[in-house]
Write an enzyme that holds these catalytic residues in place. Structure first.
Site, mmCIF file in Angstrom:
data_model
loop_
_atom_site.group_PDB
_atom_site.id
_atom_site.type_symbol
_atom_site.label_atom_id
_atom_site.label_comp_id
_atom_site.label_asym_id
_atom_site.label_seq_id
_atom_site.Cartn_x
_atom_site.Cartn_y
_atom_site.Cartn_z
ATOM 1 N N HIS A 69 46.248 36.869 42.532
ATOM 2 C CA HIS A 69 45.504 37.954 43.314
ATOM 3 C C HIS A 69 46.308 38.830 44.541
ATOM 4 O O HIS A 69 47.248 38.321 44.889
ATOM 5 C CB HIS A 69 44.294 37.176 43.904
ATOM 6 C CG HIS A 69 43.339 36.652 43.065
ATOM 7 N ND1 HIS A 69 42.216 36.012 43.137
ATOM 8 C CD2 HIS A 69 43.496 36.471 41.624
ATOM 9 C CE1 HIS A 69 41.590 35.687 42.198
ATOM 10 N NE2 HIS A 69 42.277 36.129 41.002
ATOM 11 N N GLU A 71 45.406 39.290 47.330
ATOM 12 C CA GLU A 71 45.634 38.650 48.721
ATOM 13 C C GLU A 71 46.631 37.724 48.793
ATOM 14 O O GLU A 71 47.334 37.613 49.655
ATOM 15 C CB GLU A 71 44.339 38.196 49.050
ATOM 16 C CG GLU A 71 43.091 38.878 49.127
ATOM 17 C CD GLU A 71 42.377 38.779 47.490
ATOM 18 O OE1 GLU A 71 40.956 38.875 47.618
ATOM 19 O OE2 GLU A 71 43.083 38.751 46.551
ATOM 20 N N CYS A 95 37.930 36.122 46.613
ATOM 21 C CA CYS A 95 36.994 35.225 46.101
ATOM 22 C C CYS A 95 37.468 34.024 46.758
ATOM 23 O O CYS A 95 38.022 33.796 47.857
ATOM 24 C CB CYS A 95 37.817 34.628 44.487
ATOM 25 S SG CYS A 95 39.563 34.130 44.715
ATOM 26 N N CYS A 98 41.013 32.696 47.349
ATOM 27 C CA CYS A 98 41.915 33.619 48.232
ATOM 28 C C CYS A 98 41.138 33.340 49.554
ATOM 29 O O CYS A 98 41.755 33.479 50.730
ATOM 30 C CB CYS A 98 41.613 34.982 47.829
ATOM 31 S SG CYS A 98 42.764 35.313 46.586
#
Length: 138
Positions: A69, A71, A95, A98
């Site tokens: 991801h 992040e 999410c 994260c």
């Protein structure tokens, strides 16, 4: 009229997301401290692995598992000192996984653009972190 700092850095996050290699959801993230960019990230496969754009998404339980991801990639670019007290700008709400990493990283402010459904709102339990949802058109 001049853009706010939040709008300015979110615009940069939108540019970063253009590097994403997962067509399911292209996301960009920018970590800022003292109005200086410390790291950027977009969702894509690990180095030397095939990308979703090339071989398709690896879907498990409705989520692509091929990508790291945005992040996480942004957090990995920064030292702990750079993350401590910083702001992360994300083009989509993080999410649950994260969110936990952001909380543990020392980030103190989260600004995201597009709400994304999560199972648990861990940010509500991390009352030392300011969370802002910008309602900006993409």
């Amino acid at each position: 009229m001049r853009k706010s700092w939040d709008e300015y850095f979110m615009d940069i996050a939108r540019q970063v997301k253009e590097r994403s290699t997962c067509p399911r959801l292209r996301v960009g993230a920018v970590i800022v401290k003292g109005k200086r960019i410390k790291g950027t990230g977009y969702n894509g496969s690990p180095p030397h692995f095939p990308h979703c754009d090339d071989v398709g998404c690896l879907m498990i339980d409705g989520h692509c598992k091929r990508t790291i991801h945005a992040e996480v990639n942004a957090l990995m670019e920064c030292s702990p000192e750079e993350r401590a007290g910083a702001t992360i700008y994300i083009t989509a709400q993080p999410c649950m996984e994260c969110t936990k990493l952001i909380i543990a990283s020392g980030i103190e402010r989260v600004v995201y653009a597009n709400p994304y459904p999560t199972e648990v709102d861990f940010f509500s339990q991390a009352n030392w972190i300011e969370v802002v949802c910008l309602n900006l058109e993409d």
